[in-house]
Design a protein around this motif. Structure first.
Motif, PDB file in Angstrom:
ATOM      1  N   VAL A 257       5.842  16.568   7.959  1.00 40.39           N
ATOM      2  CA  VAL A 257       5.998  14.987   7.694  1.00 40.39           C
ATOM      3  C   VAL A 257       6.077  14.370   8.932  1.00 40.39           C
ATOM      4  CG1 VAL A 257       7.990  13.684   7.122  1.00 40.39           C
ATOM      5  CG2 VAL A 257       7.584  15.840   5.760  1.00 40.39           C
ATOM      6  N   LEU A 258       6.470  15.055  10.171  1.00 36.22           N
ATOM      7  CA  LEU A 258       6.391  14.348  11.533  1.00 36.22           C
ATOM      8  C   LEU A 258       4.994  14.305  11.803  1.00 36.22           C
ATOM      9  CD1 LEU A 258       9.399  16.042  13.702  1.00 36.22           C
ATOM     10  CD2 LEU A 258       9.289  13.740  12.330  1.00 36.22           C
ATOM     11  N   SER A 259       4.167  15.156  11.711  1.00 37.32           N
ATOM     12  CA  SER A 259       2.710  15.013  12.033  1.00 37.32           C
ATOM     13  C   SER A 259       2.074  13.776  10.995  1.00 37.32           C
ATOM     14  CB  SER A 259       1.935  16.333  11.450  1.00 37.32           C
ATOM     15  OG  SER A 259       2.486  17.244  12.254  1.00 37.32           O
ATOM     16  N   CYS A 260       2.415  13.646   9.732  1.00 34.57           N
ATOM     17  CA  CYS A 260       1.998  12.386   8.995  1.00 34.57           C
ATOM     18  C   CYS A 260       2.571  11.331   9.769  1.00 34.57           C
ATOM     19  CB  CYS A 260       2.490  12.770   7.533  1.00 34.57           C
ATOM     20  SG  CYS A 260       1.793  13.888   6.602  1.00 34.57           S
ATOM     21  N   ALA A 261       3.631  11.221   9.956  1.00 29.57           N
ATOM     22  CA  ALA A 261       4.143   9.975  10.705  1.00 29.57           C
ATOM     23  C   ALA A 261       3.543   9.489  11.957  1.00 29.57           C
ATOM     24  CB  ALA A 261       5.444  10.117  10.913  1.00 29.57           C
ATOM     25  N   SER A 262       3.325  10.568  12.683  1.00 30.77           N
ATOM     26  CA  SER A 262       2.465  10.541  13.973  1.00 30.77           C
ATOM     27  C   SER A 262       0.971   9.950  13.742  1.00 30.77           C
ATOM     28  CB  SER A 262       2.617  11.738  14.882  1.00 30.77           C
ATOM     29  OG  SER A 262       3.627  12.365  15.065  1.00 30.77           O
ATOM     30  N   VAL A 263       0.280  10.500  12.910  1.00 35.95           N
ATOM     31  CA  VAL A 263      -1.141   9.992  12.586  1.00 35.95           C
ATOM     32  C   VAL A 263      -0.999   8.695  11.953  1.00 35.95           C
ATOM     33  CG1 VAL A 263      -3.020  10.394  11.048  1.00 35.95           C
ATOM     34  CG2 VAL A 263      -1.927  12.302  11.932  1.00 35.95           C
ATOM     35  N   PHE A 264       0.078   8.126  11.396  1.00 37.32           N
ATOM     36  CA  PHE A 264       0.254   6.983  10.770  1.00 37.32           C
ATOM     37  C   PHE A 264       0.542   5.889  11.873  1.00 37.32           C
ATOM     38  CE2 PHE A 264       1.841   3.351   8.509  1.00 37.32           C
ATOM     39  CZ  PHE A 264       1.365   3.359   7.541  1.00 37.32           C
ATOM     40  N   LEU A 265       1.389   6.225  12.941  1.00 35.42           N
ATOM     41  CA  LEU A 265       1.719   5.395  13.939  1.00 35.42           C
ATOM     42  C   LEU A 265       0.684   5.356  14.729  1.00 35.42           C
ATOM     43  CD1 LEU A 265       5.534   6.385  14.720  1.00 35.42           C
ATOM     44  CD2 LEU A 265       4.514   4.569  13.359  1.00 35.42           C
ATOM     45  N   VAL A 266       0.014   6.303  15.244  1.00 34.52           N
ATOM     46  CA  VAL A 266      -1.185   6.332  16.122  1.00 34.52           C
ATOM     47  C   VAL A 266      -2.325   5.581  15.596  1.00 34.52           C
ATOM     48  CG1 VAL A 266      -2.739   7.609  17.487  1.00 34.52           C
ATOM     49  CG2 VAL A 266      -0.478   8.385  17.613  1.00 34.52           C
ATOM     50  N   CYS A 267      -2.819   5.828  14.470  1.00 34.33           N
ATOM     51  CA  CYS A 267      -3.845   5.519  13.751  1.00 34.33           C
ATOM     52  C   CYS A 267      -3.933   3.976  13.045  1.00 34.33           C
ATOM     53  CB  CYS A 267      -4.736   6.565  13.064  1.00 34.33           C
ATOM     54  SG  CYS A 267      -5.094   7.965  13.705  1.00 34.33           S
ATOM     55  N   PHE A 268      -2.822   3.616  12.617  1.00 39.08           N
ATOM     56  CA  PHE A 268      -2.724   2.486  11.701  1.00 39.08           C
ATOM     57  C   PHE A 268      -1.987   1.543  11.944  1.00 39.08           C
ATOM     58  CE2 PHE A 268      -3.782   6.182   8.594  1.00 39.08           C
ATOM     59  CZ  PHE A 268      -5.091   6.078   8.511  1.00 39.08           C
ATOM     60  N   VAL A 269      -0.919   1.652  12.835  1.00 38.16           N
ATOM     61  CA  VAL A 269      -0.068   0.683  13.270  1.00 38.16           C
ATOM     62  C   VAL A 269      -0.788  -0.259  14.078  1.00 38.16           C
ATOM     63  CG1 VAL A 269       1.845  -0.034  14.779  1.00 38.16           C
ATOM     64  CG2 VAL A 269       2.189   1.915  12.829  1.00 38.16           C
ATOM     65  N   PRO A 270      -1.581   0.155  15.272  1.00 40.18           N
ATOM     66  CA  PRO A 270      -2.290  -0.907  16.040  1.00 40.18           C
ATOM     67  C   PRO A 270      -3.372  -1.622  15.106  1.00 40.18           C
ATOM     68  CG  PRO A 270      -2.127   1.412  17.117  1.00 40.18           C
ATOM     69  CD  PRO A 270      -1.665   1.786  15.608  1.00 40.18           C
ATOM     70  N   TYR A 271      -3.987  -0.928  14.232  1.00 40.44           N
ATOM     71  CA  TYR A 271      -4.964  -1.911  13.366  1.00 40.44           C
ATOM     72  C   TYR A 271      -4.175  -2.889  12.588  1.00 40.44           C
ATOM     73  CZ  TYR A 271      -8.228  -2.949   9.713  1.00 40.44           C
ATOM     74  OH  TYR A 271      -9.207  -3.984   8.929  1.00 40.44           O
ATOM     75  N   HIS A 272      -3.295  -2.550  12.106  1.00 42.96           N
ATOM     76  CA  HIS A 272      -2.416  -3.626  11.142  1.00 42.96           C
ATOM     77  C   HIS A 272      -1.635  -4.548  11.892  1.00 42.96           C
ATOM     78  CE1 HIS A 272      -3.533  -0.557   7.939  1.00 42.96           C
ATOM     79  NE2 HIS A 272      -3.444  -1.790   7.190  1.00 42.96           N
TER      80      HIS A 272
END
Length: 351
Positions: A257-272
């Motif tokens: 779950v933390l890995s999913c959150a990390s991938v989300f934060l690193v990859c998709f937060v800056p883009y959005h």
């Protein structure tokens, strides 16, 4: 929308910078993303019927990542050669596919997080009938994402020819031209992706689309992923009724779950964060030239980060999923190769 800052256009320097960033990063993602996601599908295919640990969702996540990786060679060709010789239909399909893959990845990352959290908190609720429902959730997710991403090509639905040596071409054509220029010259180039012109739309429509994309495609998934991370971490600090008491299993679920959150934060937060600003910049709705140039230089980097998830997801599988590591172990691979040789011998009549 305002055209007051058309003179802010950075021209060929900005285009060269964007193409260089895209070509370098996509080339770095291509090989590991292709190998990692093919291996992931090979592994999960063997375990999909043996485990309930969100494997169906991870398979669909790998499919979404693999689809994105398979489109990268065409993108790399375009950014290296500065022209698109493959036709308008394929250009628009690849442009559309980029967003489908990104939001499908977001959707299935959320599904993986929710399922692993649920299995830790309430394992007895997950029955064989609910496991079958995972397939319907995947189908519904693909339909939702495919329909939800239709506005992206609709807003940029024209490929046009641009002659970089022609002074008659307006500076703002790259972002606002409604269609094809007539009588292309020998030096004209077909453009795609970042250079696709935007359709003229009203300000209210633009804001409605941006708010819908940010809320449904980013904020809601972000809240769900962070909530699953919190609940799974909390399960390690207390014993809840009906919860899994295997601390090792809890820790593995927490890593996932933390890995999913990390991938989300690193990859998709800056883009959005940059996406609405980039939309406004390309529509010439930003009043500051310096802000517009900054956004147009930052957005390619964040878009590359969004593409990076196709290479990070297989690493997440390897370090958080026992089945993945076991399937890729030397013993498992050796046994699989030996079995394939025996089957081949049976079919060919060899002893």
């Amino acid at each position: 929308m305002s055209r007051a800052n058309q003179s802010c256009d950075s021209g060929e320097d900005l285009q060269h910078y964007q193409h260089y960033v895209y070509a370098v990063v996509y080339s770095m993602i291509l090989a590991p993303g292709l190998l990692g996601n093919v291996l992931a599908l090979w592994v999960f295919r063997a375990y999909v019927k043996e485990t309930k640990k969100a494997v169906v969702f991870m398979m669909n996540l790998a499919v979404a990542d693999l689809m994105q990786v398979l489109s990268l060679p065409l993108r790399i060709y375009y950014y290296l050669n500065n022209t698109w010789p493959f036709g308008k239909l394929l250009c628009m399909f690849c442009f559309y596919l980029k967003y489908v893959n990104m939001y499908a990845s977001i959707y299935f990352l959320v599904c993986v997080s929710i399922r692993r959290c649920e299995l830790i908190m309430w394992p007895l609720r997950y029955t064989s009938s609910r496991k079958k429902n995972d397939l319907y959730i995947c189908v519904a997710g693909w339909l939702l994402v495919c329909l939800g991403c239709l506005p992206f090509p609709w807003l940029r639905n024209n490929i046009y020819e641009h002659n970089p040596q022609s002074s008659a071409t307006p500076a703002h054509l790259r972002t606002e031209a409604p269609g094809l220029l007539s009588s292309p010259s020998p030096t004209s180039k077909l453009v795609c992706f970042a250079e696709l012109p935007m359709q003229p739309i009203s300000t209210s429509t633009a804001w409605a689309l941006l708010i819908a994309a940010e809320l449904m495609g980013f904020f809601l998934p972000l809240v769900l992923v962070l909530a699953c991370s919190y609940l799974t971490a909390a399960s390690l600090r207390r014993l809840t009724e009906g919860a899994v008491h295997d601390r090792g299993e809890q820790r593995r679920a927490l890593r996932m779950v933390l890995s999913c959150a990390s991938v989300f934060l690193v990859c998709f937060v800056p883009y959005h964060v940059t996406m609405p600003l980039d939309f406004l910049a390309k529509a010439n709705a930003l009043g500051s030239c310096s802000l517009r140039k900054l956004v147009l230089r930052c957005h390619p980097v964040t878009l590359c980060l969004a593409s990076l998830n196709s290479g990070l997801d297989p690493l997440m599988y390897y370090f958080t999923t026992d089945e993945f590591r076991r399937r890729l172990s030397r013993t498992e691979i050796t046994e699989s190769l030996a079995l394939n040789r025996r089957l081949s011998s049976c079919f060919t009549g060899e002893v």
